[in-house]
Every structure is written in C-alpha cells, then in structure tokens.
Design an enzyme around this catalytic site. Structure first.
Site, PDB file in Angstrom:
ATOM      1  CE1 TYR A 142      -3.559   2.741   0.281  1.00 28.72           C
ATOM      2  CE2 TYR A 142      -1.937   3.782   2.765  1.00 28.72           C
ATOM      3  CZ  TYR A 142      -3.148   3.701   1.481  1.00 28.72           C
ATOM      4  OH  TYR A 142      -4.200   4.945   2.106  1.00 28.72           O
ATOM      5  CG  ASP A 237       5.373   3.755   0.407  1.00 28.53           C
ATOM      6  OD1 ASP A 237       6.415   4.541   1.461  1.00 28.53           O
ATOM      7  OD2 ASP A 237       4.990   3.597   0.505  1.00 28.53           O
ATOM      8  CE  LYS A 265       1.223   4.411   8.113  1.00 30.08           C
ATOM      9  NZ  LYS A 265       1.279   4.016   7.300  1.00 30.08           N
TER      10      LYS A 265
HETATM   11  C1  LIG Z   1       0.524   4.485   6.152  1.00 28.34           C
HETATM   12  C2  LIG Z   1       1.536   4.316   4.548  1.00 28.34           C
HETATM   13  C3  LIG Z   1       0.826   5.356   3.688  1.00 28.34           C
HETATM   14  C4  LIG Z   1       0.429   6.391   3.464  1.00 28.34           C
HETATM   15  O1  LIG Z   1       0.406   7.393   4.207  1.00 28.34           O
HETATM   16  P1  LIG Z   1      -0.869   8.825   4.947  1.00 28.34           P
HETATM   17  O2  LIG Z   1       0.065   9.351   5.810  1.00 28.34           O
HETATM   18  O3  LIG Z   1      -1.950   7.554   5.528  1.00 28.34           O
HETATM   19  O4  LIG Z   1      -1.428   9.053   3.265  1.00 28.34           O
HETATM   20  C5  LIG Z   1       2.176   4.641   2.745  1.00 28.34           C
HETATM   21  N1  LIG Z   1       3.047   3.742   2.058  1.00 28.34           N
HETATM   22  C6  LIG Z   1       2.812   3.333   3.434  1.00 28.34           C
HETATM   23  C7  LIG Z   1       3.571   1.730   3.442  1.00 28.34           C
HETATM   24  C8  LIG Z   1       2.256   3.068   4.589  1.00 28.34           C
HETATM   25  O5  LIG Z   1       2.343   2.475   5.443  1.00 28.34           O
END
Ligand SMILES: *Cc1c(COP(=O)(O)O)cnc(C)c1O
Length: 426
Positions: A142, A237, A265
């Site tokens: 994701y 990511d 995060k």
């Molecule tokens: C949480 C997450 C996102 C999205 O971040 P948001 O702040 O919710 O938009 C993208 N990539 C990864 C790997 C994530 O865990």
C-alpha cells in the site's frame, strides 16, 4: 448501549461509515470500534473509560508511546509561537538535517503532509526524470490513495493494471503495472519486455500493509540491480518502515540504497507529516529549482516539524532500538509459544518492532496471494478476544502491529496472559 456504540451511531450519520479512514470502522472484524478519548504511554482509553494496551500506535507513528512528555512539550512550545506561517523556518532545516544524517541515501528532502502525498510526488518526480510513464508496484503493498496507486493486477500477468477503486480511470491504471511481491523472476521477465518504459519501481521494503511480510533473501538487491540496468528509479516507500525497523529504516537494515525514499508516520511524531527525498540531482528537479511542480500550504508545519524533530532526537539515543527489538521479540516469541501449545496453525513475522501474525497453515508467507490462505474467522475470534482482554490489535488480518518504547515488561506480560486465555478459545 456503550458510549462507543452511541458515538458510532451518531458518527455514521455525519461521516461515511462513521470514520475518517476506512479500516477504523472494524468492517472486516465486525462490531463497534472503541471511540478513543485519550492515550498515554502504551495505553489508549475509550469513551467507556476502558483502557487497552495499544499495538496499533496510530498505525505506526507512536514509536515512543502516546503523549511522550518531551514531544508534547515541543509541540506546545511551537504552538505558542504560532501554528502556521506558510513561510520557511529554521526548524525545517534542522529536521531536514536530521533526516539526511539518519538516512544517507536522502541527500535532499521535501516535507509534505501525508504518506500519500509523499509517494504521489516521488512518482511524479521519477516520471519527469526518466521521461517514462509506466510504474511498477506489487500486490499487497500500500502506498497511499493517489489514483495511480489504487490499481490491481489486470488479468494475465505483466499486463497493465485495472482500477481497484471506482473513480480511478482506466487510462490512469494502464500506466501502473502490478506484480506479486517477492517474485524477482516476474520482475525480470517484465523488464525484458518493457523495462525501458518503466519510470519507477515502488516497493515497501518490508510489506506492512498485508500483515508483516519481509523481503525474501536477494529480492531488494535484485530490484536494485534491475533498476540500475534499465535506468529505472527505485523508490523505497518507507512511510511505515522508516525509523521503525531500524534508525536508518529498512534500507539500513537490508543495506540497499534506493534512489528515492518516502517517509511519513514516525517523522511526524503523531502529527500529519510526510516526506520524500533522495539523490540531490533528482530532488533539484522539484520546483522552484526545477520544473516538477509540488507544493503544500501546510508543508513543513511548525507543530509537525517540532514533533518530528523531537521524536527523531529521542529515538536516536544509543540502545533505543536494541531495547525495542528485544521487547518485540519477547512478545512475538511468547505468542508463538502459546499458539503452538494449542496447536493453532499460524505463522508470524517480525522486523524490528513491526510484527504480524497470520492464522495460516503455510510454512512461509511471502506475498499477498499466500497471505490469503489465512483463516479470517479465527483471526476475528483472536482479535475480539484480545480486545475483550484489554489488548488493542489492528482490526484486520492484513495489518502489521507495532511495539513502542512505552511497552514495558508489565504490558508485555499482561498481553501474553491475555493471549493464553484467548488461545484456549480459538
Ligand atoms: C501509511 C502508509 C502510506 C500512506 O500514508 P498516509 O499518511 O496515510 O497517506 C503510504 N505508504 C505506506 C507504506 C504506508 O504504510
């Protein structure tokens, strides 16, 4: 009726599903999500004054535990000087300096407001830099909810993707190629056919949005090699894994240097933040230096910057990750032993303080396709049983859990006690 049930009923009249992000609605496990009124250390407390040991940690950011006094102090001090200016500040330099020191592949960094913005912007940059349209992502990874990432594999491997949400156009989806995670031969085959059309590979170096699925040996190295060979940009990511699986992120843990990294995060310390960064020559293509447009009214927000900076300072202290990893190991080994005693088929993975547990009979799980072998009914019994016992786990089989520095031996012990009771009912 509990207060949470009352609130959930009210919320559903005003907010789609009663929540501002879908997984919070408990749709896959059923029941009413506890509405939270406060959080402190390892605990969150709901509207009925019931406290839970929290392994969600706001889905990753709360690595220091909730309401850490020094982080709160940093936020309050910043707030007293004004909440937002829309103008540059010295604190942004300090945060950028800290990020570039801790993650050496990031020579320059741009702050945004969410992980979604970070991945969307990194992909735009990769497409601009390579003058190519296609990108490759992996099933079960994701990367936020930008249109080009809400795409599933089309029929027949290695063809173009199809929208995974209404509202995403076919044309957008066609530029996103989708392959199974951890399958290097499939990537090699795709690149032989179309490698020179692919701007970027975007990957969660440890997949954390399908449970916790680590990369198999050689996988990330293989992606690096393919990208080098075809002039494709490798994007890690690390919105979840950054400062989570190690101080330098998954790229430090596995010793791979990506071209671009997305963060979020933890670097916001619980406030809304994202970031993307990498090689200087790439980042200098971003406006206003270069032509690739990207902007944000609240980007580099003083409160978020203060929270992030303080968080990064605190987690940089010697021994921080050793203690956290030990605590997580103790927890996951404990749960494994208990489930074994009850002959419950399961497989768990842990990288640093990130963990997952599949109720699957398989010996290994390396992809989303394999993760779907899990017994969701058993997961739901586990989830609700643990919640009843005061342990708040992610309400889906396909989410990771997180241990924070505030989880002491006492909380871990209580969690294992709960696990013993619940395992007996599975
Ligand atoms: C949480 C997450 C996102 C999205 O971040 P948001 O702040 O919710 O938009 C993208 N990539 C990864 C790997 C994530 O865990």
């Amino acid at each position: 009726m509990s207060r949470s049930e009352e609130l959930f009923a009210q919320a559903r009249l005003l907010i789609p599903g009663g929540v501002n992000s879908p997984v919070r609605a408990f749709k896959s496990v059923g029941g009413t999500p506890p509405f939270i009124q406060s959080a402190l250390g390892a605990y969150i407390t709901d509207a009925d004054n019931k406290s839970y040991i929290d392994y969600v940690g706001s889905w990753g950011p709360m690595i220091l535990g909730h309401s850490h006094p020094e982080v709160l102090d940093a936020i309050c001090q910043a707030a007293h000087k004004g909440c937002s200016y829309g103008a540059p500040t010295e604190a942004e330099i300090q945060l950028a300096q800290t990020i570039t020191q801790l993650v050496p592949s990031i020579q320059m960094v741009r702050l945004v407001n969410s992980g979604t913005e970070a991945t969307m912007s990194a992909l735009r940059l990769a497409r601009a830099a390579t003058k190519r349209d296609a990108i490759l992502k992996f099933t079960g990874c994701y990367h936020g909810h930008a249109d080009s990432l809400l795409v599933a594999a089309g029929s027949g491997a290695a063809t173009f993707g199809v929208p995974s949400s209404p509202g995403v156009t076919q044309k957008t989806a066609q530029d996103t190629l989708v392959l199974p995670f951890n399958n290097l031969p499939a990537v090699e085959e795709l690149f032989k056919a179309r490698g020179t059309e692919i701007a970027a590979i975007i990957v969660e170096p440890v997949a954390g949005n399908m449970g916790c699925v680590p990369p198999v040996a050689g996988y990330l190295e293989g992606l690096r090699k393919i990208c080098d060979q075809y002039g494709t940009i490798l994007i890690f990511d690390e919105v979840m894994t950054g400062f989570r699986v190690a101080l330098g992120g998954a790229q430090a843990h596995y010793n791979i240097v990506p071209d671009l990294t997305t963060l979020g995060k933890i670097i916001g310390g619980g406030l809304p933040v994202g970031a993307y960064g990498g090689k200087k020559e790439l980042m200098e293509q971003i406006s206003p230096v270069g032509p690739v447009y990207q902007a944000g009214t609240l980007s580099g927000n003083p409160l978020a910057t203060a929270a992030g900076l303080k968080t990064l300072q605190l987690i940089s202290q010697p021994g921080f990750y050793d203690r956290l990893d030990q605590a997580t190991l103790y927890l996951t080994e404990g749960i494994h032993t208990i489930l074994q005693q009850y002959n419950i088929p399961h497989i768990g993975y842990r990288v640093g303080s990130m963990f997952g547990l599949f109720f699957s009979p398989r010996d290994v799980i390396t992809s989303f396709e394999e993760a779907t072998s899990s017994d969701l009914n058993r997961f739901n019994r586990w989830f609700h049983g643990m919640l009843q016992e005061g342990v708040y786990l992610a309400p889906s089989q396909y989410e990771a859990g997180f241990v924070s520095a505030a989880h002491s031996a006492q909380e871990l012990e209580k969690t294992l006690e709960a696990a013993r009771k619940v395992a007996a009912t599975l």
